[in-house]
Write a protein that holds these residues in place. Sequence first.
Motif, PDB file in Angstrom:
ATOM      1  N   GLU A 102      68.741  68.710 -16.670  1.00 15.01           N
ATOM      2  CA  GLU A 102      69.448  68.102 -17.813  1.00 15.01           C
ATOM      3  C   GLU A 102      69.768  69.119 -18.897  1.00 15.01           C
ATOM      4  O   GLU A 102      70.411  68.787 -19.899  1.00 15.01           O
ATOM      5  CB  GLU A 102      68.599  66.969 -18.413  1.00 15.01           C
ATOM      6  N   GLY A 158      71.408  72.631 -20.554  1.00 20.42           N
ATOM      7  CA  GLY A 158      72.572  73.492 -20.410  1.00 20.42           C
ATOM      8  C   GLY A 158      72.154  74.874 -19.928  1.00 20.42           C
ATOM      9  O   GLY A 158      70.957  75.178 -19.833  1.00 20.42           O
ATOM     10  N   THR A 213      68.891  74.036 -30.308  1.00 18.65           N
ATOM     11  CA  THR A 213      70.094  73.561 -29.619  1.00 18.65           C
ATOM     12  C   THR A 213      70.988  72.678 -30.496  1.00 18.65           C
ATOM     13  O   THR A 213      70.499  71.941 -31.359  1.00 18.65           O
ATOM     14  CB  THR A 213      69.730  72.765 -28.345  1.00 18.65           C
ATOM     15  N   ARG A 251      62.658  68.632 -16.318  1.00 17.21           N
ATOM     16  CA  ARG A 251      63.949  68.100 -16.786  1.00 17.21           C
ATOM     17  C   ARG A 251      65.017  69.186 -16.804  1.00 17.21           C
ATOM     18  O   ARG A 251      66.066  69.044 -17.451  1.00 17.21           O
ATOM     19  CB  ARG A 251      63.777  67.536 -18.211  1.00 17.21           C
ATOM     20  N   LEU A 286      73.373  70.937 -28.725  1.00 21.90           N
ATOM     21  CA  LEU A 286      73.860  69.958 -27.736  1.00 21.90           C
ATOM     22  C   LEU A 286      73.144  68.621 -27.905  1.00 21.90           C
ATOM     23  O   LEU A 286      71.914  68.572 -27.918  1.00 21.90           O
ATOM     24  CB  LEU A 286      73.597  70.464 -26.302  1.00 21.90           C
ATOM     25  N   GLU A 287      73.933  67.551 -28.010  1.00 19.49           N
ATOM     26  CA  GLU A 287      73.319  66.241 -28.255  1.00 19.49           C
ATOM     27  C   GLU A 287      72.401  65.804 -27.124  1.00 19.49           C
ATOM     28  O   GLU A 287      71.330  65.246 -27.353  1.00 19.49           O
ATOM     29  CB  GLU A 287      74.407  65.188 -28.464  1.00 19.49           C
ATOM     30  N   SER A 288      72.831  66.102 -25.871  1.00 22.02           N
ATOM     31  CA  SER A 288      72.012  65.684 -24.730  1.00 22.02           C
ATOM     32  C   SER A 288      70.639  66.357 -24.802  1.00 22.02           C
ATOM     33  O   SER A 288      69.612  65.740 -24.483  1.00 22.02           O
ATOM     34  CB  SER A 288      72.718  66.062 -23.436  1.00 22.02           C
ATOM     35  N   GLU A 289      70.618  67.591 -25.245  1.00 24.23           N
ATOM     36  CA  GLU A 289      69.339  68.302 -25.323  1.00 24.23           C
ATOM     37  C   GLU A 289      68.501  67.816 -26.503  1.00 24.23           C
ATOM     38  O   GLU A 289      67.279  67.719 -26.405  1.00 24.23           O
ATOM     39  CB  GLU A 289      69.578  69.820 -25.419  1.00 24.23           C
ATOM     40  N   THR A 290      69.156  67.520 -27.610  1.00 26.62           N
ATOM     41  CA  THR A 290      68.414  67.012 -28.776  1.00 26.62           C
ATOM     42  C   THR A 290      67.699  65.722 -28.382  1.00 26.62           C
ATOM     43  O   THR A 290      66.535  65.505 -28.738  1.00 26.62           O
ATOM     44  CB  THR A 290      69.377  66.700 -29.950  1.00 26.62           C
ATOM     45  N   ALA A 291      68.396  64.880 -27.620  1.00 22.96           N
ATOM     46  CA  ALA A 291      67.789  63.615 -27.195  1.00 22.96           C
ATOM     47  C   ALA A 291      66.567  63.895 -26.321  1.00 22.96           C
ATOM     48  O   ALA A 291      65.517  63.268 -26.473  1.00 22.96           O
ATOM     49  CB  ALA A 291      68.823  62.790 -26.432  1.00 22.96           C
ATOM     50  N   LEU A 292      66.727  64.872 -25.456  1.00 24.23           N
ATOM     51  CA  LEU A 292      65.638  65.237 -24.546  1.00 24.23           C
ATOM     52  C   LEU A 292      64.417  65.729 -25.322  1.00 24.23           C
ATOM     53  O   LEU A 292      63.266  65.493 -24.942  1.00 24.23           O
ATOM     54  CB  LEU A 292      66.155  66.352 -23.636  1.00 24.23           C
TER      55      LEU A 292
END
Length: 421
Positions: A193, A195, A212, A190, A214-220
């Motif tokens: 996806e 940063g 992290t 991944r 970053l929201e995108s990373e937290t979701a991941l």
Amino acid sequence: MTSRSRFSTVKGTRDLLPPETRVWAAVEATARRVFETYGYGEIRTPILEDTELFVRGVGEATDIVGKEMYTFLDKKGRSLSLRPESTAPVARAFVEHHLSDWPAPVKLYYLGPQFRYERPQAGRYRQFYQIGAEAFGDDGPWIDVELLLMLRRFLGELGFEDLVVLLNTVGDRASRAAYGEALRRYLEPRRSELGEDSRRRLETNPLRILDTKLESETALLENAPALQEFLTPESREHFRVVCDALERFGVAFQVAERLVRGLDYYTRTVFEVVSAGLGAQNAILGGGRYDALISELGGSEVPGIGFAIGLDRLIDVLPESFRSRQAGARTIGVVRAGGVVVEEALRLAEELRIAGMATLVELGERSVKAALKSCSRRGCQLVVLLGEEELRSGTVAVKDLATGAQQSVARAELLRTIEER
Ligand code: HAM
């Protein structure tokens, strides 16, 4: 005097001036007093250390060592660094002075400046101050508990009520490494996806990706393997004892499964205390166990645990109740009228100071009116006036600047009169 100065503080550093320094000193005095009651003694280590100490101790892949150290070559070409933290220096001192010969646990505390080349922002400086404590030579959970009780006592004495203790365990070195590897395997496919920072950390220090924001990373990360699955039974049990005991002692805490801390030496218990009153830089203090640090630095297998409080941040959110208690001792002014030599006024001021009273004395050739105004501006409530008449009769005039009332007092009665007011 000109108000323009050619020089100013270096970016990320600042001057601390009175009366704010009085608040700092009072916080430091509280730490000393509380820590001493828990058996900690003060250690002072140099601000300069071999760069290699931090590379080995804190970890090459950490932001602190990788990006933030003030490192330079001295005149003989040795690489030195301003300390970015003090756990590695204290551990170095432990090994260097054979403190493993002392009865365990060896408990040390320190106060002083640390240096990190970070982007300055609210609560983040390049020269900042820490108060820290380290306990060496005790492997069990109870020293963890005692350390957190000490922190609660200290923060309680400062009047804090709304702080949150975040607690986690990162397991022993092997678990930590195995988990790091699992996280890397999970995130590798991944990678696109992630940063830029996290892509770099994927190679160097995958655990740090958990930090992290970053929201995108937290979701991941939501479906990523959990550190808890990798813990040995011993680490689990250690953590359970710490948590249960803290509950019984009434220490409020939250288990924060993503808390891994930014320094490589941590094993098992880790914690931070955060304040809602701070912005992005909300950690007032951080700490944890480091059971392999001493051996890493060339000593024997000696476990350790400690914490460091960021004093700059702590003082930013210091409760008003503590602050106002340091508002300053009463200051007495001494003013002389024409005809009285300055030496007489200074002699009188010395008598008051010997009796422990903070005293200002007008040494210049100002009018009584100007001198009184100056005393008032500098916060005096009482002024002792010395004129020729008073000198002759062995008296002084005591003036209350708030009410303007003035009374004549025999010199021998002066101290008592002031104390009674
Ligand atoms: P740390 O989390 O890097 O841990 O720093 C501890 C505290 O120092 C932080 O929670 C923060 O309050 C403060 N701090 C850090 N960087 C800055 C900065 N640039 N400006 C202002 N305050 C800052 C350590 O340093 C470990 N040595 C703690 C420890 C001791 N672990 C075990 N023993």
